[in-house]
Write a protein that holds these residues in place. Structure first.
Motif, mmCIF file in Angstrom:
data_model
loop_
_atom_site.group_PDB
_atom_site.id
_atom_site.type_symbol
_atom_site.label_atom_id
_atom_site.label_comp_id
_atom_site.label_asym_id
_atom_site.label_seq_id
_atom_site.Cartn_x
_atom_site.Cartn_y
_atom_site.Cartn_z
ATOM 1 N N THR A 1 0.843 -1.188 0.000
ATOM 2 C CA THR A 1 0.000 0.000 0.000
ATOM 3 C C THR A 1 0.882 1.243 0.000
ATOM 4 O O THR A 1 1.967 1.257 0.578
ATOM 5 C CB THR A 1 -0.935 0.020 1.228
ATOM 6 N N LEU A 2 0.395 2.284 -0.649
ATOM 7 C CA LEU A 2 1.131 3.535 -0.774
ATOM 8 C C LEU A 2 0.426 4.634 0.010
ATOM 9 O O LEU A 2 -0.666 4.435 0.536
ATOM 10 C CB LEU A 2 1.231 3.926 -2.248
ATOM 11 N N ALA A 3 1.049 5.791 0.054
ATOM 12 C CA ALA A 3 0.426 6.959 0.673
ATOM 13 C C ALA A 3 -0.854 7.290 -0.098
ATOM 14 O O ALA A 3 -0.938 7.025 -1.300
ATOM 15 C CB ALA A 3 1.390 8.136 0.644
ATOM 16 N N PRO A 4 -1.843 7.878 0.566
ATOM 17 C CA PRO A 4 -3.102 8.207 -0.119
ATOM 18 C C PRO A 4 -2.909 9.037 -1.389
ATOM 19 O O PRO A 4 -3.606 8.820 -2.386
ATOM 20 C CB PRO A 4 -3.880 8.985 0.949
ATOM 21 N N THR A 5 -1.974 9.988 -1.362
ATOM 22 C CA THR A 5 -1.751 10.813 -2.558
ATOM 23 C C THR A 5 -1.209 9.975 -3.715
ATOM 24 O O THR A 5 -1.558 10.201 -4.876
ATOM 25 C CB THR A 5 -0.774 11.959 -2.258
ATOM 26 N N SER A 6 -0.367 8.988 -3.414
ATOM 27 C CA SER A 6 0.185 8.127 -4.460
ATOM 28 C C SER A 6 -0.876 7.174 -4.992
ATOM 29 O O SER A 6 -0.952 6.929 -6.206
ATOM 30 C CB SER A 6 1.380 7.336 -3.918
ATOM 31 N N GLU A 7 -1.699 6.629 -4.101
ATOM 32 C CA GLU A 7 -2.791 5.747 -4.527
ATOM 33 C C GLU A 7 -3.728 6.508 -5.467
ATOM 34 O O GLU A 7 -4.136 5.997 -6.516
ATOM 35 C CB GLU A 7 -3.568 5.233 -3.314
ATOM 36 N N VAL B 1 -2.374 -4.899 -12.659
ATOM 37 C CA VAL B 1 -1.762 -5.334 -11.402
ATOM 38 C C VAL B 1 -0.500 -4.517 -11.184
ATOM 39 O O VAL B 1 0.376 -4.476 -12.044
ATOM 40 C CB VAL B 1 -1.422 -6.841 -11.443
ATOM 41 N N ARG B 2 -0.415 -3.894 -10.027
ATOM 42 C CA ARG B 2 0.760 -3.058 -9.775
ATOM 43 C C ARG B 2 1.648 -3.683 -8.698
ATOM 44 O O ARG B 2 1.178 -4.349 -7.772
ATOM 45 C CB ARG B 2 0.353 -1.644 -9.404
ATOM 46 N N HIS B 3 2.938 -3.474 -8.865
ATOM 47 C CA HIS B 3 3.937 -3.907 -7.889
ATOM 48 C C HIS B 3 4.816 -2.699 -7.586
ATOM 49 O O HIS B 3 5.217 -1.977 -8.502
ATOM 50 C CB HIS B 3 4.802 -5.050 -8.442
ATOM 51 N N VAL B 4 5.128 -2.481 -6.311
ATOM 52 C CA VAL B 4 5.937 -1.328 -5.907
ATOM 53 C C VAL B 4 7.080 -1.795 -5.015
ATOM 54 O O VAL B 4 6.872 -2.589 -4.099
ATOM 55 C CB VAL B 4 5.075 -0.293 -5.145
ATOM 56 N N PHE B 5 8.287 -1.316 -5.316
ATOM 57 C CA PHE B 5 9.470 -1.660 -4.533
ATOM 58 C C PHE B 5 10.257 -0.397 -4.235
ATOM 59 O O PHE B 5 10.291 0.523 -5.041
ATOM 60 C CB PHE B 5 10.380 -2.632 -5.302
ATOM 61 N N VAL B 6 10.903 -0.378 -3.089
ATOM 62 C CA VAL B 6 11.790 0.736 -2.735
ATOM 63 C C VAL B 6 13.131 0.145 -2.323
ATOM 64 O O VAL B 6 13.187 -0.769 -1.494
ATOM 65 C CB VAL B 6 11.216 1.591 -1.589
ATOM 66 N N GLU C 1 3.764 14.671 -2.315
ATOM 67 C CA GLU C 1 3.347 15.371 -3.532
ATOM 68 C C GLU C 1 4.305 15.106 -4.689
ATOM 69 O O GLU C 1 3.879 14.922 -5.828
ATOM 70 C CB GLU C 1 3.237 16.881 -3.269
ATOM 71 N N ALA C 2 5.604 15.080 -4.386
ATOM 72 C CA ALA C 2 6.602 14.801 -5.428
ATOM 73 C C ALA C 2 6.437 13.385 -5.958
ATOM 74 O O ALA C 2 6.520 13.143 -7.168
ATOM 75 C CB ALA C 2 8.013 14.998 -4.877
ATOM 76 N N ASN C 3 6.179 12.433 -5.064
ATOM 77 C CA ASN C 3 5.979 11.049 -5.496
ATOM 78 C C ASN C 3 4.743 10.918 -6.374
ATOM 79 O O ASN C 3 4.746 10.204 -7.381
ATOM 80 C CB ASN C 3 5.851 10.124 -4.282
ATOM 81 N N ILE D 1 4.576 9.557 -10.194
ATOM 82 C CA ILE D 1 3.706 8.443 -10.590
ATOM 83 C C ILE D 1 2.890 8.831 -11.822
ATOM 84 O O ILE D 1 2.780 8.059 -12.783
ATOM 85 C CB ILE D 1 2.787 8.039 -9.416
ATOM 86 N N ARG D 2 2.320 10.028 -11.808
ATOM 87 C CA ARG D 2 1.539 10.478 -12.969
ATOM 88 C C ARG D 2 2.408 10.561 -14.219
ATOM 89 O O ARG D 2 1.991 10.153 -15.311
ATOM 90 C CB ARG D 2 0.895 11.843 -12.664
#
Length: 200
Positions: free
Chosen positions: A65-71, A100-105, A179-181, A185-186
């Motif tokens: 799960t991501l931050a609400p702004t990223s979602e 289907v999304r996958h997110v890694f840091v 906000e930058a993230n 993403i966009r």
């Protein structure tokens, strides 16, 4: 007379050095404004992209799960970009495509070396009271080590009927604030969709 000439030369050198430093700073600022999102895409050339009219965004895998702004950015960007291609959002299990999304840091280390930076052809650093030089044998290579986090987002477009992957987009960027993230993403999704095949 000789003193006046020397003072004039030093003032000219000081102005040139100041102009050079200002130009370098502006270049760094402008390069920081440039795009920092890299994207790659690939797809199944035999897939019937002309038949895909609807999509649904699959729920994220556990722990992704991501931050609400990223979602929100993912949902809004997908909705806008796919609508341009005639593909609209639909309820789960009724769509032609499952996204289907996958997110890694990952933590990254950047090592950069600067050799003889700032000395130019003068061999001296200017400052308010004149100039100063280096001692004999002083090192003139400088190393900068920075740690940062790089985020990777993978969007897999799966044919909901055959359960076969038909398109993949991969976006990478340095992780910043919420906000930058979201902006990255966009940008990543817009670039991914440039590689999405047009339906026949």
């Amino acid at each position: 007379m000789l003193l006046a000439s020397t003072s004039t030369n030093e003032n000219n050198i000081m102005k040139i050095s100041t102009t050079f430093c200002t130009a370098v700073c502006i270049a760094f600022i402008l390069s920081g404004c440039a795009s920092t999102v890299t994207v790659t895409t690939d797809y199944d050339h035999s897939a019937p992209f002309g038949n895909y009219k609807t999509y649904t965004l699959a729920p994220p895998a556990h722990g992704q799960t991501l931050a609400p702004t990223s979602e929100a950015a993912i949902q809004e960007a997908l909705r806008a970009e796919l609508a341009k291609r005639g593909i609209v959002e639909a309820p789960a299990k009724k769509a032609d495509l499952d996204v289907v999304r996958h997110v890694f840091v990952q933590e990254k280390v950047s090592v950069q070396q600067y050799t003889d930076w700032g000395y130019g052809g003068y061999g001296r650093w200017p400052y308010r009271y004149g100039y100063y030089g280096m001692w004999y044998g002083a090192p003139q290579t400088y190393t900068s080590v920075d740690q940062y986090h790089e985020g990777t987002m993978i969007l897999d477009f799966v044919d909901a009927r055959t359960k076969k992957l038909v398109f993949r987009g991969v976006g990478q960027a340095v992780v910043g604030g919420p906000e930058a993230n979201a902006a990255k993403i966009r940008e990543a999704i817009a670039k991914m969709m440039e590689g999405f095949p047009k339906g026949s």
